[in-house]
Design an enzyme around this catalytic site. Structure first.
Site: not given
Length: 362
Positions: A141, A186, A219, A243, A247
């Site tokens: 970001y 990851k 994942d 983020d 959610d």
């Protein structure tokens, strides 16, 4: 106690839910002998319309001198063009960065009254109590961005110090809870994630030997978070992964309208906000769920003002209101629902009753 709180209502339902939280904080102040002074400023789309920038200088100056910041939400269709050079979310990213707020705490603890609103089977949700710690000021970001014709790139970058400080925060929380920490990355693909995993392992091994550390790929974490949420306690991860996963975790609670957050740095000042968006489709209708913002105010009491007992009383008041069936439309699942004002009044009424969570002056 006396405290100065900067309120950034923002856009959409932001002004409605922050007003609810202010009413609850005023009740806490009157009941337990504290004085909270509130000062409102612009951020996001409202700030763009008024000043041309999503984070006016006077807003940042006020936030820097405050004891805490209560924020509503930013954004909406009016400012939704992703190609626009000035966008509401830039104000949110900028204020977090400017205040050095690197750790975003997002608790997920489903309430029995809201289980029917979740698409997840209720038996999977009973006993879930997760704290997600999201790194907030690094990663993709904030990395360098380029676009040239038909190609574009976003740089994801972390250094070891950025990782160490957020992992220390998460491991400290894990130590005070069940002693279990899950780090999400990851590392099978990304070099930043390999650094993340190495630094996390070192910090926990050297500084928190009593904390059990588990690594998960993002994942697989996305799958396990839904399939076996009770298996997790404190989860720490980088900015974008956090983020997305938080959610997703909102589905465990039944609604985004129940999830608060705290953005913290090295000092006591923090930004407290619900994780839901500005919900422009229901703005101004008086039906927005205020519980997440009220619970964010409880986190404000705890983390910035050191009023843990009062924070527990607010959390208990929200829980009791839900137990009493005071459900907003997003939680009702076919049952009778109430609006923002009635939900807020229910919490305030609960706060007028004796609170037994800790020693308090009633």
């Amino acid at each position: 106690m006396q405290a100065d709180i900067v309120v950034l209502p923002g856009d959409g339902i932001g002004p409605e839910v922050t007003a609810a939280a202010i009413a609850v904080l005023n009740t806490v102040g009157a009941r337990y002998g504290h004085r909270f002074r509130f000062e409102q400023h612009l951020i996001g789309g409202a700030a763009i319309d008024a000043t041309g920038t999503p984070l006016p200088a006077e807003t940042l100056e006020a936030a820097r001198s405050a004891d805490a910041v209560l924020l509503g939400a930013v954004g909406g269709p009016k400012w939704s063009d992703p190609n626009a050079k000035v966008r509401p979310e830039q104000g949110l990213l900028a204020i977090r960065k400017a205040l050095g707020l690197y750790a975003n705490l997002r608790p997920v603890k489903p309430h029995a009254a809201a289980l029917g609103a979740s698409p997840i089977k209720p038996h999977l949700l009973q006993g879930v109590d997760i704290m997600v710690v999201r790194e907030l000021t690094g990663g993709i970001y904030f990395g360098r961005k380029q676009r040239n014709g038909d190609s574009a790139s976003d740089l994801c970058e972390y250094n070891a110090d950025e990782i160490r400080r957020v992992v220390r925060r998460a491991a400290s929380l894990a130590r005070s809870r069940s002693g279990r920490l899950t780090s999400v990355d990851k590392a099978n693909v990304l070099e930043t994630s390999r650094l993340w995993r190495d630094v996390t392992t070192q910090v926990v091994r050297d500084e928190f030997p009593d904390v059990a550390l588990e690594h998960q790929l993002v994942d697989s974490m996305a799958m396990h978070l839904i399939a076996k949420p009770r298996a997790y306690d404190v989860i720490v991860t980088e900015n974008m992964f956090g983020d997305i996963l938080t959610d997703e975790a909102s589905m465990l609670a039944g609604s985004l309208g129940l999830l608060p957050s705290a953005s913290l740095g090295e000092g006591t000042v923090g930004i407290y906000e619900p994780i839901h968006g500005s919900a422009p489709d229901i703005a101004g209708q008086g039906i927005a769920n205020p519980y997440a913002t009220i619970l964010s105010a409880a986190m404000l009491l705890r983390h910035s003002l050191g009023l843990d007992a009062e924070a527990q009383c607010v959390e208990l008041a929200v829980s009791n209101a839900l137990d009493a069936g005071v459900l907003t439309a997003d939680l009702a699942d076919g049952r009778p629902s109430v609006g923002t004002r009635a939900a807020t009044d229910a919490v305030i009424a609960q706060l007028q009753l004796p609170c037994q969570v800790m020693e308090l002056r009633d």
